[in-house]
Design a protein around this motif. Structure first.
Motif, PDB file in Angstrom:
ATOM      1  N   GLU A  67       0.836  -1.204   0.000  1.00  0.00           N
ATOM      2  CA  GLU A  67       0.000   0.000   0.000  1.00  0.00           C
ATOM      3  C   GLU A  67       0.867   1.249   0.000  1.00  0.00           C
ATOM      4  N   LYS A  68       1.337   1.645  -1.171  1.00  0.00           N
ATOM      5  CA  LYS A  68       2.140   2.872  -1.229  1.00  0.00           C
ATOM      6  C   LYS A  68       1.202   4.069  -1.276  1.00  0.00           C
ATOM      7  N   ASP A  69       1.565   5.106  -0.549  1.00  0.00           N
ATOM      8  CA  ASP A  69       0.849   6.364  -0.761  1.00  0.00           C
ATOM      9  C   ASP A  69       1.839   7.372  -1.336  1.00  0.00           C
ATOM     10  N   VAL A  70       1.402   8.588  -1.561  1.00  0.00           N
ATOM     11  CA  VAL A  70       2.264   9.555  -2.243  1.00  0.00           C
ATOM     12  C   VAL A  70       3.535   9.824  -1.420  1.00  0.00           C
ATOM     13  N   ALA A  71       3.427   9.761  -0.093  1.00  0.00           N
ATOM     14  CA  ALA A  71       4.600  10.002   0.747  1.00  0.00           C
ATOM     15  C   ALA A  71       5.646   8.909   0.569  1.00  0.00           C
ATOM     16  N   THR A  72       5.199   7.680   0.286  1.00  0.00           N
ATOM     17  CA  THR A  72       6.146   6.596   0.036  1.00  0.00           C
ATOM     18  C   THR A  72       7.000   6.939  -1.186  1.00  0.00           C
ATOM     19  N   TRP A  73       6.304   7.338  -2.255  1.00  0.00           N
ATOM     20  CA  TRP A  73       7.021   7.725  -3.478  1.00  0.00           C
ATOM     21  C   TRP A  73       7.932   8.919  -3.212  1.00  0.00           C
ATOM     22  N   ASN A  74       7.419   9.869  -2.481  1.00  0.00           N
ATOM     23  CA  ASN A  74       8.227  11.057  -2.172  1.00  0.00           C
ATOM     24  C   ASN A  74       9.489  10.688  -1.409  1.00  0.00           C
ATOM     25  N   ALA A  75       9.338   9.797  -0.427  1.00  0.00           N
ATOM     26  CA  ALA A  75      10.492   9.409   0.388  1.00  0.00           C
ATOM     27  C   ALA A  75      11.550   8.737  -0.483  1.00  0.00           C
ATOM     28  N   MET A  76      11.095   7.899  -1.409  1.00  0.00           N
ATOM     29  CA  MET A  76      12.037   7.179  -2.271  1.00  0.00           C
ATOM     30  C   MET A  76      12.730   8.131  -3.247  1.00  0.00           C
ATOM     31  N   ILE A  77      11.942   9.032  -3.841  1.00  0.00           N
ATOM     32  CA  ILE A  77      12.539  10.003  -4.776  1.00  0.00           C
ATOM     33  C   ILE A  77      13.550  10.864  -4.035  1.00  0.00           C
ATOM     34  N   SER A  78      13.174  11.306  -2.841  1.00  0.00           N
ATOM     35  CA  SER A  78      14.098  12.150  -2.087  1.00  0.00           C
ATOM     36  C   SER A  78      15.344  11.354  -1.672  1.00  0.00           C
ATOM     37  N   GLY A  79      15.163  10.046  -1.442  1.00  0.00           N
ATOM     38  CA  GLY A  79      16.308   9.183  -1.150  1.00  0.00           C
ATOM     39  C   GLY A  79      17.276   9.148  -2.324  1.00  0.00           C
ATOM     40  N   TYR A  80      16.743   9.017  -3.530  1.00  0.00           N
ATOM     41  CA  TYR A  80      17.609   9.034  -4.714  1.00  0.00           C
ATOM     42  C   TYR A  80      18.302  10.381  -4.857  1.00  0.00           C
ATOM     43  N   ASN A  81      17.595  11.447  -4.540  1.00  0.00           N
ATOM     44  CA  ASN A  81      18.223  12.766  -4.592  1.00  0.00           C
ATOM     45  C   ASN A  81      19.380  12.854  -3.594  1.00  0.00           C
TER      46      ASN A  81
ATOM     47  N   THR B 257      21.196  10.567  -2.420  1.00  0.00           N
ATOM     48  CA  THR B 257      22.350   9.757  -2.809  1.00  0.00           C
ATOM     49  C   THR B 257      22.814  10.097  -4.229  1.00  0.00           C
ATOM     50  N   LYS B 258      22.363  11.249  -4.704  1.00  0.00           N
ATOM     51  CA  LYS B 258      22.796  11.794  -5.996  1.00  0.00           C
ATOM     52  C   LYS B 258      22.462  10.898  -7.193  1.00  0.00           C
ATOM     53  N   LYS B 259      21.445  10.033  -7.032  1.00  0.00           N
ATOM     54  CA  LYS B 259      21.018   9.202  -8.168  1.00  0.00           C
ATOM     55  C   LYS B 259      19.833   9.886  -8.829  1.00  0.00           C
ATOM     56  N   PHE B 260      20.139  10.992  -9.493  1.00  0.00           N
ATOM     57  CA  PHE B 260      19.067  11.842 -10.008  1.00  0.00           C
ATOM     58  C   PHE B 260      18.313  11.198 -11.163  1.00  0.00           C
ATOM     59  N   ASP B 261      19.018  10.369 -11.941  1.00  0.00           N
ATOM     60  CA  ASP B 261      18.338   9.642 -13.019  1.00  0.00           C
ATOM     61  C   ASP B 261      17.223   8.762 -12.460  1.00  0.00           C
ATOM     62  N   GLU B 262      17.551   8.102 -11.329  1.00  0.00           N
ATOM     63  CA  GLU B 262      16.575   7.214 -10.707  1.00  0.00           C
ATOM     64  C   GLU B 262      15.373   8.004 -10.190  1.00  0.00           C
ATOM     65  N   SER B 263      15.633   9.208  -9.674  1.00  0.00           N
ATOM     66  CA  SER B 263      14.533  10.059  -9.215  1.00  0.00           C
ATOM     67  C   SER B 263      13.561  10.306 -10.359  1.00  0.00           C
ATOM     68  N   TRP B 264      14.145  10.644 -11.509  1.00  0.00           N
ATOM     69  CA  TRP B 264      13.319  10.951 -12.674  1.00  0.00           C
ATOM     70  C   TRP B 264      12.528   9.724 -13.128  1.00  0.00           C
ATOM     71  N   LYS B 265      13.219   8.566 -13.132  1.00  0.00           N
ATOM     72  CA  LYS B 265      12.560   7.324 -13.524  1.00  0.00           C
ATOM     73  C   LYS B 265      11.369   7.031 -12.605  1.00  0.00           C
ATOM     74  N   LEU B 266      11.623   7.192 -11.299  1.00  0.00           N
ATOM     75  CA  LEU B 266      10.588   6.867 -10.330  1.00  0.00           C
ATOM     76  C   LEU B 266       9.381   7.790 -10.477  1.00  0.00           C
ATOM     77  N   PHE B 267       9.656   9.044 -10.825  1.00  0.00           N
ATOM     78  CA  PHE B 267       8.580  10.001 -11.054  1.00  0.00           C
ATOM     79  C   PHE B 267       7.691   9.509 -12.208  1.00  0.00           C
ATOM     80  N   ASN B 268       8.349   9.001 -13.254  1.00  0.00           N
ATOM     81  CA  ASN B 268       7.580   8.472 -14.385  1.00  0.00           C
ATOM     82  C   ASN B 268       6.813   7.214 -14.015  1.00  0.00           C
TER      83      ASN B 268
END
Length: 753
Positions: free
Chosen positions: A211-225, A227-238
């Motif tokens: 059960e992911k909610d928007v905060a789950t996605w946000n936490a993961m995207i911010s985690g990639y940010n 750790t400087k994995k910005f490509d992954e942030s973008w992928k996850l957003f898509n």
DNA sequence: GTAGGGTTAG
């Protein structure tokens, strides 16, 4: 809990074990004697319910203590609701005092899980993760089971270090208590793992969440940010959009930050369009993130448009615009915004200071730093790096050392960046010993540390030591880069180590996979040229894999002047003028060579060419720092307030030096004038004025340090040698390329510059 | 009565 995941809890740091009567008495008396403005208005009877509504509007510890005292007086000393209220006020508010909370907590025989959670939240709020962990451990000892609130509160207070040590253990506990299906706990775990860089663990937790909610996605995207994995942030957003999850403004801010770091304008625009199309109300933070993205992608105009349209701007909005102008070299425009902004914090100050550093306006850097101190804004380690860089360029040793002390005294984070900047400052001010002391005291050294030391030793004439350092760097398994190799080759050049230079140059590609740039070829040309291998140097230029630039040709030209080869000089000069017809240095060098070879006809031709093309020689300029102030001199300068005294000191100096054997050498005088006038011209060189001023304004034995923008002339070099002998002073001159340490009548460069 | 996510600087 699985047996492999045992947790070794910290010992409880405070008084959980005993309910101190003494403590209680003390607390009650503290509470009862607190300033008591409420006493006349409120009166309680023990038969009534406790007045818990009172606590709602509490705005200070004093007030809280008053209210607490009132409840005690009214007989509610150990009423659970009252104690809960007191504790949650201490734990939740800015003004809250955790020591007071703990004292109250200690008198509760069996705190509820709510109280435990509140205490843990309080410790996280004051960034005291160890205390939170101690609380948790005490809770365990008292057999109180954590609930789904406990872990989010606890983990929120973690730092990266703590998360690394304790993270897995708490993850195991969450599992043990069956809380791993709670989305809040999950999100907290994702956050915690990304905090300590364990991004794969974070992703593992993320993928397991049903059960992911928007905060789950946000936490993961911010985690990639993080750790400087910005490509992954973008992928996850898509991915998120594909799954039909509606991004929040927090998502968009994180993704914009990733676009900014990636400098991906297309992606950034997509996000911007999303904001517009979905009619997401742009809040301040989102607008700031948009500005930052456009700034990073070089779209200053768009960034400004957004900035101008903003209803509310904060210090970040302004600072981002300032940074944008600084990045594009428009520091004066940046300054306008800086002067205009309603309030500035240390980051705004650092941004504008750094802007001046980037365009080499170092005197203004120091002026701004003084203004910053005047406005009582405390600098941080970033500011210090900028100021130290300015000191390094200006040769402002006194100020540089003052900054070093300032850092220690004000407990500014003394990290590797700062230490590297201190090392660089000492070397560029010619103080090799102190630079090495800082280096030796460093426990953590990075590539930049070693490179700073290698370059520093090289320019100060310690070529062999520089190469020794290079060996040590390789032993420490730190990989050299392009800049390190420039330092290494520079060391060989300044110490005339031709064979070593050749070997190192070839090992660069074969052993360390560093591709030489045009600058490295320039170093080799310099190495060979200075050592007199002019033909070989020319061959290197002809065979290099890229098009030689004007610096390479200029290097050859300089070598031709040194070895008086007018023929090859003409070849080099022609090439150089094709590339940079307005470069005055070419004409000057060519004139020097013709003068040295006594080819007066050619000399006049070049002079005429210069006049026709309106080329002016870059004026020589020397800096000297006295009592923390940098004084600047140009040749024949009369603008210094003590000008008269300086010139009479200079006259006296020349007289004294002449009797010690000084004979003016005008061979490098560029002007086509009589010998007597030439002598007068060399007497007025900026470095002589600076040295005279140095002698005038410092006591006996004090080292004189001068920074010169161009190469020191042969006459000033002679004179400085004699000054070091006759006045028994160490004189250090940093010219355009290297240092000259004059001691007891000789120079560290051994006439090799 | 308690919860989670974000922007600026070498």
């Amino acid at each position: 809990m699985s047996p492999s995941l045992k947790i070794h809890w910290l010992h409880s740091s405070s008084s959980f074990s005993v309910h101190h009567c003494l403590n209680l008495m003390k607390m009650i008396s503290v509470a009862a004697t607190a300033p008591n403005q409420m006493a006349t208005r409120t009166h309680f009877h023990s038969s009534e319910n406790p007045p818990i509504n009172l606590f709602e509007n509490c705005t200070s510890m004093d007030q809280l203590k008053q209210m607490h005292a009132q409840t005690i007086k009214a007989g509610f000393t150990s009423h659970p609701t009252v104690l809960n209220k007191v504790i949650s006020n201490c734990c939740a508010h800015e003004f809250g005092d955790m020591n007071y909370a703990l004292q109250v907590f200690d008198i509760i025989p069996e705190p509820s899980i709510f109280i435990w959670n509140t205490m843990i939240k309080g410790y996280s709020r004051i960034h005291c993760p160890h205390c939170g962990i101690s609380m948790y451990s005490a809770m365990q000892r008292m057999s109180v089971k954590p609930d789904c609130y406990t872990f989010p509160f606890l983990l929120k207070g973690f730092t990266g270090d703590i998360a690394l040590v304790w993270g897995k253990g708490f993850h195991a506990h969450a599992f043990k208590y069956g809380l791993d299906s709670n989305v809040y706990v999950h999100n907290a775990l994702v956050h915690m793992y990304s905090l300590c860089g364990q991004i794969d663990m974070a992703r593992g937790v993320f993928d397991m969440i049903c059960e992911k909610d928007v905060a789950t996605w946000n936490a993961m995207i911010s985690g990639y940010n993080k750790t400087k994995k910005f490509d992954e942030s973008w992928k996850l957003f898509n991915d998120m959009q594909k799954k039909g999850v509606f991004p929040s403004s927090v998502t968009l801010v994180s993704v914009l930050s990733a676009c900014s770091k990636l400098k991906d304008l297309d992606a950034g625009k997509q996000v911007h369009n999303y904001v517009k199309e979905c009619l997401i109300e742009p809040n301040l933070v989102l607008e700031n993130a948009l500005i930052d993205m456009y700034v990073a992608c070089g779209q200053m105009n768009v960034a400004l448009e957004i900035f101008e349209d903003m209803k509310i701007r904060d210090v970040i909005s302004w600072t981002t615009i300032i940074k944008g102008f600084c990045n594009s070299g428009k520091v004066d425009l940046a300054r306008n915004y800086f002067d205009e902004m309603p309030e500035r914090d240390y980051i705004s100050w650092t941004a504008i200071i750094d802007g001046y550093v980037r365009v080499n306006r170092f005197k203004e850097v120091l002026e701004l730093f003084r203004d910053m101190q005047g406005s009582n804004i405390k600098p941080d380690e970033y500011t210090m790096v900028s100021i130290l860089t300015a000191c390094a360029h200006l040769g402002a040793l006194e100020l540089g050392e003052w900054i070093k002390t300032y850092i220690d005294k004000n407990k500014i984070k003394n990290d590797t960046f700062v230490r590297n900047a201190v090392i660089d400052m000492y070397f560029k001010c010619g103080n090799v010993e102190k630079a090495l002391t800082v280096f030796n005291e460093m426990l953590q050294r990075d590539k930049f540390t070693w490179t700073a030391v290698i370059v520093g030793l090289a320019i100060n004439g310690h070529g062999k030591e520089a190469l020794d350092m290079f060996s040590k760097m390789l032993i420490s398994a730190i990989a050299p880069d392009k800049i390190t190799y420039l330092g290494v080759l520079c060391a060989c050049t300044h110490s005339g180590m031709v064979d070593e230079g050749r070997k190192l140059f070839s090992s660069m590609i074969t052993q360390h996979g560093v591709d030489p740039t045009v600058a490295h070829y320039g170093c080799i040309v310099d190495l060979l040229g200075r050592a007199g291998h002019l033909k070989e140097a020319y061959e290197v230029i002809q065979n290099m894999p890229m098009k030689p630039n004007s610096v390479v040709w200029g290097t050859l030209l300089g070598a031709c002047r040194m070895h008086k080869d007018a023929e090859l000089a003409e070849v080099a000069a022609k090439q150089m003028l094709d590339l940079e017809p307005q470069n005055s240095a070419v004409y000057v060098l060519l004139c020097n060579i013709y003068a040295a070879c006594k080819k007066w006809g050619s000399f006049r031709k070049v002079r005429q060419m210069m006049m026709d093309r309106g080329i002016k020689k870059t004026p020589g300029c020397s800096l000297i720092e006295v009592n923390g102030v940098v004084h600047e001199f140009v040749a024949g300068d009369g603008s210094h307030p003590q000008s008269e005294k300086i010139y009479s000191k200079l006259d006296e100096m020349i007289k004294e030096l002449k009797s010690a054997g000084y004979a003016p050498d005008t061979s490098e005088v560029f002007l086509d004038i009589g010998e007597e006038s030439k002598e007068r011209a060399v007497y007025r060189h900026s470095e002589k004025l600076a040295i005279a001023f140095g002698l005038l304004s410092s006591g006996p034995g004090v080292t004189i340090r001068v920074i010169k923008n161009l190469r020191i002339c042969v006459d000033c070099h002679n004179m400085a040698k004699l000054v070091s002998k006759v006045y028994d002073r160490e004189v250090i001159v940093r010219d355009g390329t290297r240092f000259h340490h004059f001691r007891h009548g000789s120079c560290s460069c051994r006439e090799y510059w």
